[in-house]
Design a protein around this motif. Sequence first.
Motif, PDB file in Angstrom:
ATOM      1  N   PHE A  45       0.995  -7.175   0.347  1.00 32.33           N
ATOM      2  CA  PHE A  45       2.051  -6.497  -0.406  1.00 32.33           C
ATOM      3  C   PHE A  45       1.561  -5.154  -0.954  1.00 32.33           C
ATOM      4  O   PHE A  45       2.270  -4.154  -0.875  1.00 32.33           O
ATOM      5  N   TYR A  46       0.340  -5.126  -1.505  1.00 34.27           N
ATOM      6  CA  TYR A  46      -0.174  -3.874  -2.057  1.00 34.27           C
ATOM      7  C   TYR A  46      -0.453  -2.851  -0.960  1.00 34.27           C
ATOM      8  O   TYR A  46      -0.260  -1.660  -1.159  1.00 34.27           O
ATOM      9  N   LYS A  47      -0.854  -3.295   0.218  1.00 37.09           N
ATOM     10  CA  LYS A  47      -1.016  -2.386   1.353  1.00 37.09           C
ATOM     11  C   LYS A  47       0.332  -1.778   1.726  1.00 37.09           C
ATOM     12  O   LYS A  47       0.463  -0.570   1.923  1.00 37.09           O
ATOM     13  N   LEU A  48       1.376  -2.629   1.814  1.00 39.44           N
ATOM     14  CA  LEU A  48       2.716  -2.146   2.148  1.00 39.44           C
ATOM     15  C   LEU A  48       3.247  -1.195   1.074  1.00 39.44           C
ATOM     16  O   LEU A  48       3.905  -0.201   1.376  1.00 39.44           O
ATOM     17  N   THR A  49       2.954  -1.493  -0.186  1.00 42.11           N
ATOM     18  CA  THR A  49       3.368  -0.629  -1.294  1.00 42.11           C
ATOM     19  C   THR A  49       2.725   0.747  -1.177  1.00 42.11           C
ATOM     20  O   THR A  49       3.398   1.776  -1.302  1.00 42.11           O
ATOM     21  N   ASN A  50       1.424   0.774  -0.925  1.00 45.35           N
ATOM     22  CA  ASN A  50       0.720   2.054  -0.779  1.00 45.35           C
ATOM     23  C   ASN A  50       1.248   2.838   0.414  1.00 45.35           C
ATOM     24  O   ASN A  50       1.437   4.054   0.337  1.00 45.35           O
ATOM     25  N   ASP A  51       1.494   2.164   1.532  1.00 46.50           N
ATOM     26  CA  ASP A  51       2.036   2.828   2.720  1.00 46.50           C
ATOM     27  C   ASP A  51       3.423   3.409   2.439  1.00 46.50           C
ATOM     28  O   ASP A  51       3.739   4.510   2.865  1.00 46.50           O
ATOM     29  N   ALA A  52       4.271   2.661   1.721  1.00 45.22           N
ATOM     30  CA  ALA A  52       5.619   3.138   1.384  1.00 45.22           C
ATOM     31  C   ALA A  52       5.544   4.355   0.463  1.00 45.22           C
ATOM     32  O   ALA A  52       6.318   5.305   0.624  1.00 45.22           O
ATOM     33  N   GLY A  57       6.609   9.691  -0.276  1.00 47.44           N
ATOM     34  CA  GLY A  57       6.122  10.717  -1.193  1.00 47.44           C
ATOM     35  C   GLY A  57       6.468  10.465  -2.642  1.00 47.44           C
ATOM     36  O   GLY A  57       6.640  11.408  -3.412  1.00 47.44           O
ATOM     37  N   LYS A  58       6.565   9.211  -3.028  1.00 48.83           N
ATOM     38  CA  LYS A  58       6.927   8.867  -4.407  1.00 48.83           C
ATOM     39  C   LYS A  58       6.201   7.589  -4.797  1.00 48.83           C
ATOM     40  O   LYS A  58       6.110   6.655  -4.011  1.00 48.83           O
ATOM     41  N   SER A  59       5.746   7.552  -6.004  1.00 51.81           N
ATOM     42  CA  SER A  59       5.091   6.357  -6.517  1.00 51.81           C
ATOM     43  C   SER A  59       6.123   5.240  -6.719  1.00 51.81           C
ATOM     44  O   SER A  59       7.264   5.509  -7.100  1.00 51.81           O
ATOM     45  N   ASN A  60       5.763   4.015  -6.435  1.00 51.30           N
ATOM     46  CA  ASN A  60       6.639   2.840  -6.561  1.00 51.30           C
ATOM     47  C   ASN A  60       7.873   2.932  -5.663  1.00 51.30           C
ATOM     48  O   ASN A  60       8.938   2.424  -6.005  1.00 51.30           O
ATOM     49  N   ALA A  61       7.740   3.563  -4.512  1.00 44.62           N
ATOM     50  CA  ALA A  61       8.878   3.763  -3.601  1.00 44.62           C
ATOM     51  C   ALA A  61       9.466   2.434  -3.136  1.00 44.62           C
ATOM     52  O   ALA A  61      10.682   2.298  -3.017  1.00 44.62           O
ATOM     53  N   LEU A  62       8.622   1.457  -2.890  1.00 43.83           N
ATOM     54  CA  LEU A  62       9.099   0.162  -2.398  1.00 43.83           C
ATOM     55  C   LEU A  62      10.014  -0.516  -3.414  1.00 43.83           C
ATOM     56  O   LEU A  62      10.957  -1.207  -3.053  1.00 43.83           O
TER      57      LEU A  62
END
Length: 188
Positions: A45-52, A57-62
């Motif tokens: 999940f954290y990998k997917l969050t960082n990729d998103a 181009g925005k923090s917490n995009a997911l």
Amino acid sequence: MAISVLLLVVGAAVAFDSDCKWKSNVTDIEDIAHHKYQVLEECLFYKLTNDADKMQGKSNALMLMPPTVAAGETLDVQVLHATVREMWMNEVFKEMNINGFINVAWKDRRLRWDPSEWKTDSLKIKSLGRLWVPDINSDKYQTVSQSVDYVTFHDLKSNNNGNVTARLEFRMHAQCDIDYTEYPNVGL
């Protein structure tokens, strides 16, 4: 004493695997303990969050942004199943309450991963606040007291293709001028 505490802290920091490199040692997801699988899900999940975050181009995009990435792109939310668990009416106050749930699905390309690398093809999203979900609510005016209405998502899951499913539980309260006195024998 201070040296042994320092060595213990350094040893614990080295033992912590922030990139989940130990996942490469897993040959079959069925062979790992439940708590290790939960750690694997968190790493994924954290990998997917960082990729998103990088993709959009925005923090917490997911969590904050819908899964539409391209301009003009639309998002389709499918209703897979709907159930009314309880419906009750109060003839005196001319009100009706409906409780139930709706199983919904949508596609989120930000939740794609390689199942051969992560040894799993599904991911449970443990908290509603960690993932963008469709904004589904009643059509009441926002100024009306809605203390009895609620809509909440449960059982959020994604597969490695980015297909997300969830169970939306709801309670709706309605008032109208219809005379329910003869319900359900109206017109008989």
